[in-house]
Design a protein around this motif. Structure first.
Motif, PDB file in Angstrom:
ATOM      1  N   LYS A  52      21.351  25.256  43.726  1.00 54.55           N
ATOM      2  CA  LYS A  52      20.096  25.167  43.372  1.00 54.55           C
ATOM      3  C   LYS A  52      19.091  25.320  44.572  1.00 54.55           C
ATOM      4  CE  LYS A  52      20.776  22.258  39.171  1.00 54.55           C
ATOM      5  NZ  LYS A  52      20.424  20.964  38.527  1.00 54.55           N
ATOM      6  N   VAL A  53      19.661  24.795  45.707  1.00 54.58           N
ATOM      7  CA  VAL A  53      18.936  24.785  46.907  1.00 54.58           C
ATOM      8  C   VAL A  53      18.832  26.291  47.243  1.00 54.58           C
ATOM      9  CG1 VAL A  53      18.912  24.470  49.222  1.00 54.58           C
ATOM     10  CG2 VAL A  53      19.404  22.594  47.650  1.00 54.58           C
ATOM     11  N   ALA A  54      19.776  27.095  47.158  1.00 50.75           N
ATOM     12  CA  ALA A  54      19.976  28.580  47.489  1.00 50.75           C
ATOM     13  C   ALA A  54      18.734  29.375  46.726  1.00 50.75           C
ATOM     14  CB  ALA A  54      21.284  29.250  47.537  1.00 50.75           C
ATOM     15  N   VAL A  55      18.580  29.002  45.396  1.00 48.05           N
ATOM     16  CA  VAL A  55      17.749  29.656  44.603  1.00 48.05           C
ATOM     17  C   VAL A  55      16.227  29.206  45.052  1.00 48.05           C
ATOM     18  CG1 VAL A  55      16.592  29.667  42.099  1.00 48.05           C
ATOM     19  CG2 VAL A  55      19.082  29.854  42.475  1.00 48.05           C
ATOM     20  N   LYS A  56      16.092  27.891  45.358  1.00 47.59           N
ATOM     21  CA  LYS A  56      14.938  27.486  45.751  1.00 47.59           C
ATOM     22  C   LYS A  56      14.575  28.222  47.147  1.00 47.59           C
ATOM     23  CE  LYS A  56      14.251  22.941  46.089  1.00 47.59           C
ATOM     24  NZ  LYS A  56      14.379  21.645  46.557  1.00 47.59           N
ATOM     25  N   ALA A  57      15.508  28.497  48.007  1.00 47.43           N
ATOM     26  CA  ALA A  57      15.203  29.070  49.182  1.00 47.43           C
ATOM     27  C   ALA A  57      14.799  30.530  48.941  1.00 47.43           C
ATOM     28  CB  ALA A  57      16.295  29.218  49.936  1.00 47.43           C
ATOM     29  N   ALA A  58      15.174  31.146  47.854  1.00 46.75           N
ATOM     30  CA  ALA A  58      14.911  32.628  47.627  1.00 46.75           C
ATOM     31  C   ALA A  58      13.389  32.560  47.218  1.00 46.75           C
ATOM     32  CB  ALA A  58      15.900  33.263  46.617  1.00 46.75           C
ATOM     33  N   GLU A  59      13.361  31.531  46.054  1.00 43.27           N
ATOM     34  CA  GLU A  59      11.880  31.641  45.408  1.00 43.27           C
ATOM     35  C   GLU A  59      10.780  31.176  46.523  1.00 43.27           C
ATOM     36  OE1 GLU A  59      13.198  29.741  40.947  1.00 43.27           O
ATOM     37  OE2 GLU A  59      12.767  28.693  42.754  1.00 43.27           O
ATOM     38  N   ALA A  60      11.227  30.459  47.606  1.00 40.14           N
ATOM     39  CA  ALA A  60      10.225  30.165  48.572  1.00 40.14           C
ATOM     40  C   ALA A  60       9.562  31.482  49.402  1.00 40.14           C
ATOM     41  CB  ALA A  60      10.781  29.022  49.774  1.00 40.14           C
ATOM     42  N   VAL A  61      10.363  32.631  49.257  1.00 39.22           N
ATOM     43  CA  VAL A  61       9.787  33.818  50.109  1.00 39.22           C
ATOM     44  C   VAL A  61       9.832  34.803  49.157  1.00 39.22           C
ATOM     45  CG1 VAL A  61      10.857  33.158  52.340  1.00 39.22           C
ATOM     46  CG2 VAL A  61      12.285  34.366  50.603  1.00 39.22           C
ATOM     47  N   ASP A  62       9.492  34.468  47.855  1.00 40.67           N
ATOM     48  CA  ASP A  62       9.171  35.678  46.829  1.00 40.67           C
ATOM     49  C   ASP A  62      10.365  36.487  46.978  1.00 40.67           C
ATOM     50  OD1 ASP A  62       7.968  36.557  44.565  1.00 40.67           O
ATOM     51  OD2 ASP A  62       6.478  37.868  45.820  1.00 40.67           O
ATOM     52  N   TYR A  63      11.425  36.467  46.941  1.00 40.30           N
ATOM     53  CA  TYR A  63      12.403  37.375  47.229  1.00 40.30           C
ATOM     54  C   TYR A  63      12.875  38.158  45.944  1.00 40.30           C
ATOM     55  CZ  TYR A  63      16.397  39.250  49.428  1.00 40.30           C
ATOM     56  OH  TYR A  63      17.355  40.089  50.121  1.00 40.30           O
ATOM     57  N   LYS A  64      12.980  39.439  46.301  1.00 43.67           N
ATOM     58  CA  LYS A  64      13.435  40.536  45.105  1.00 43.67           C
ATOM     59  C   LYS A  64      14.782  41.184  45.842  1.00 43.67           C
ATOM     60  CE  LYS A  64       8.565  41.398  44.102  1.00 43.67           C
ATOM     61  NZ  LYS A  64       8.243  40.367  45.008  1.00 43.67           N
ATOM     62  N   ASN A  65      15.541  41.578  44.862  1.00 44.67           N
ATOM     63  CA  ASN A  65      16.918  42.372  45.025  1.00 44.67           C
ATOM     64  C   ASN A  65      17.908  41.378  45.457  1.00 44.67           C
ATOM     65  OD1 ASN A  65      18.775  44.717  45.888  1.00 44.67           O
ATOM     66  ND2 ASN A  65      17.038  45.618  44.859  1.00 44.67           N
ATOM     67  N   ALA A  66      19.003  41.792  45.919  1.00 42.75           N
ATOM     68  CA  ALA A  66      20.117  41.153  46.380  1.00 42.75           C
ATOM     69  C   ALA A  66      19.845  40.613  47.810  1.00 42.75           C
ATOM     70  CB  ALA A  66      21.509  42.050  46.354  1.00 42.75           C
ATOM     71  N   GLY A  67      20.240  39.366  47.937  1.00 42.02           N
ATOM     72  CA  GLY A  67      20.276  38.560  49.277  1.00 42.02           C
ATOM     73  C   GLY A  67      21.272  37.495  49.381  1.00 42.02           C
ATOM     74  N   THR A  68      21.458  37.031  50.562  1.00 42.70           N
ATOM     75  CA  THR A  68      22.340  35.899  50.638  1.00 42.70           C
ATOM     76  C   THR A  68      21.823  34.899  51.290  1.00 42.70           C
ATOM     77  OG1 THR A  68      24.184  37.591  50.677  1.00 42.70           O
ATOM     78  CG2 THR A  68      24.736  35.256  51.622  1.00 42.70           C
ATOM     79  N   ILE A  69      21.995  33.535  50.866  1.00 46.45           N
ATOM     80  CA  ILE A  69      21.640  32.385  51.575  1.00 46.45           C
ATOM     81  C   ILE A  69      22.826  31.889  52.207  1.00 46.45           C
ATOM     82  CG2 ILE A  69      20.575  30.243  51.595  1.00 46.45           C
ATOM     83  CD1 ILE A  69      18.820  32.446  50.679  1.00 46.45           C
ATOM     84  N   GLU A  70      22.887  31.443  53.727  1.00 40.63           N
ATOM     85  CA  GLU A  70      23.950  31.139  54.257  1.00 40.63           C
ATOM     86  C   GLU A  70      23.871  29.961  55.025  1.00 40.63           C
ATOM     87  OE1 GLU A  70      25.390  33.925  57.443  1.00 40.63           O
ATOM     88  OE2 GLU A  70      25.838  35.413  55.873  1.00 40.63           O
ATOM     89  N   PHE A  71      24.626  28.842  54.719  1.00 41.54           N
ATOM     90  CA  PHE A  71      24.799  27.467  54.867  1.00 41.54           C
ATOM     91  C   PHE A  71      25.909  27.005  56.027  1.00 41.54           C
ATOM     92  CE2 PHE A  71      23.031  27.610  50.544  1.00 41.54           C
ATOM     93  CZ  PHE A  71      21.913  26.750  50.696  1.00 41.54           C
TER      94      PHE A  71
END
Length: 450
Positions: free
Chosen positions: A257-276
């Motif tokens: 859920k946090v990863a999705v929130k992080a992507a939404e925070a930058v209006d992300y499009k396409n494939a990407g990866t959130i690293e923790f």
């Protein structure tokens, strides 16, 4: 759907993209350097264009030549793969200016997330946990020293525009600070063209866990679960697996859920990866976002049965993503071993040369992503990774058994590889028990073999 694209890359990822395009009936144009004229990706694509000399700066980083090749061959889009220009905002912006679809996020997002200090600020505002540190402008050495004292040792000095493990220094006490501060700034300048750095707390022996993100152009964002990427050497991943043996269901759901929130925070499009980074207690911290396809994407494909490259192409074509979060199920276990032309017994020295013998493993649950063939000459100019071996099993034990069998079958003659080293990892008791973190190779294998 896009009808024709140029692939601004080489090697196994170029081959991987060509295969996805063929299945979607998209025509492909390969680019190549003078060194790569006989490379497999040039033979598999519908067309191939030479864009410069052997050095990356003259070919795979030559933006003008690549864009010219794209226009001259009538391509509608460019897939950058990973590495090279995949996270270069200037190139993504040039694509837009030339009315060419960059198959990835907008250049503004790449620029934002490429500046690690600014990325931390955005994540903090979005209530995404970050490692304690300072992401503002460091005005002087004295300013940096005061910050270091407040943050506390051990700490990390990191290039703000960094990536790939470059421009990073770990400082364990105040006596080491000045030398490492200056060294990090010099390396940042050499690698990324600017010497801006930031300082954050060093999490001792963490797990490195990343979440795969897909986001379409209609504000839908989903995650495809996590990958365990803690098996590293010099901040470079060696072996990855999915899912992580360390996460329980509650932590997995929370991090997703946090990863999705992080992507939404930058209006992300396409494939990407959130690293923790994840510590022993299960506390997790945002480290960075990779705005591209990852080397290790196949293991996520194996446990979700979702073709990530195809999804990239569909999203770039303006299609709505049909995948919903509740539809994504993680099944079984997958492991990836990066196969490199290098000598682990000689400080992992790269070993370019001609492949005189080749047998690749196969069978149920075995996948090889590679662009090598018998007679192929591995050039000295590029990364030493020559392939990826992926296995899938009903559970982790079965995936390990398949990987050991597949490594036993993998035969590459004429050059030295890390195949035996990968087998050594798989046989180690701590790996078998899932008891490892980012310092495993350094502490349990390399130093013990010295």
């Amino acid at each position: 759907m896009l009808k024709k694209i140029l692939i601004a890359n080489r090697g196994e990822i170029a081959v991987r993209i060509i295969r996805a395009c063929r299945e979607l009936n998209i025509r492909t144009v390969a680019i190549y350097s003078e060194q790569d004229k006989d490379a497999l990706h040039t033979q598999m694509a519908d067309e191939a264009v030479c864009v410069g000399g052997p050095l990356s700066k003259d070919s795979y980083l030559n933006m003008t030549n690549i864009l010219s090749a794209c226009v001259l061959t009538g391509c509608e889009g460019i897939h950058p793969g990973f590495g090279f220009l995949s996270e270069n905002p200037k190139f993504a912006k040039m694509c837009r200016e030339c009315n060419i679809k960059f198959i990835g996020p907008d250049y503004e997002t790449i620029e934002l997330m490429g500046d690690k200090a600014r990325a931390r600020e955005i994540m903090k505002k979005a209530n995404v946990p970050v490692v304690p540190g300072y992401e503002g402008e460091i005005l002087s050495y004295d300013h940096a020293l005061d910050l270091a004292k407040n943050i506390g040792f051990p700490l990390m000095i990191k290039a703000a525009a960094g990536g790939g493990g470059k421009g990073i220094r770990i400082v364990r006490d105040i006596k080491e600070f000045k030398h490492n501060f200056e060294a990090a700034k010099l390396e940042a300048k050499a690698c990324f063209g600017e010497d801006k750095v930031y300082i954050e707390k060093f999490i001792e022996n963490p797990r490195h866990i990343e979440f795969q993100i897909l986001a379409d152009e209609y504000n839908k964002v989903v995650h495809l679960g996590e990958r365990e990427c803690s098996m590293q050497r010099n901040n470079q991943k060696v072996l990855e697996e999915a899912p992580s043996i360390f996460l329980n269901d509650n932590l997995r759901e929370k991090m997703g859920k946090v990863a999705v929130k992080a992507a939404e925070a930058v209006d992300y499009k396409n494939a990407g990866t959130i690293e923790f980074l994840v510590d022993d207690s299960g506390e997790f911290y945002f480290m960075e976002m990779n705005t591209r396809i990852q080397v290790e994407h196949p293991i996520t494909e194996m446990v979700t049965n979702i073709d990530i490259v195809k999804e990239q192409l569909k999203i770039a074509s303006g299609m709505k993503m049909e995948i919903n979060q509740e539809d994504i199920k993680i099944s079984g276990h997958a492991i990836e071993c990066r196969i490199n032309a290098e000598d682990p017994k000689n400080n992992f020295r790269p070993c370019p040369g001609v492949i005189t013998e080749l047998y690749t493993p196969s069978g149920l649950g075995v996948r090889v992503d590679s662009a090598i063939y018998c007679g192929y000459e591995i050039p000295p100019y590029y990364d030493s990774m020559i392939g990826k071996l992926i296995t899938f099993g009903d559970d982790r034990e079965n995936a390990i058994i398949k990987m050991k069998r597949a490594l036993d079958e993998f035969a590459i003659g004429g050059v030295t590889t890390n195949i035996d080293f990968q087998y050594e990892i798989l046989e180690h008791e701590d790996f078998i028990n899932g008891n490892y973190n980012t310092s495993f190779i350094e502490n349990k294998l390399v130093n013990n073999n010295a």
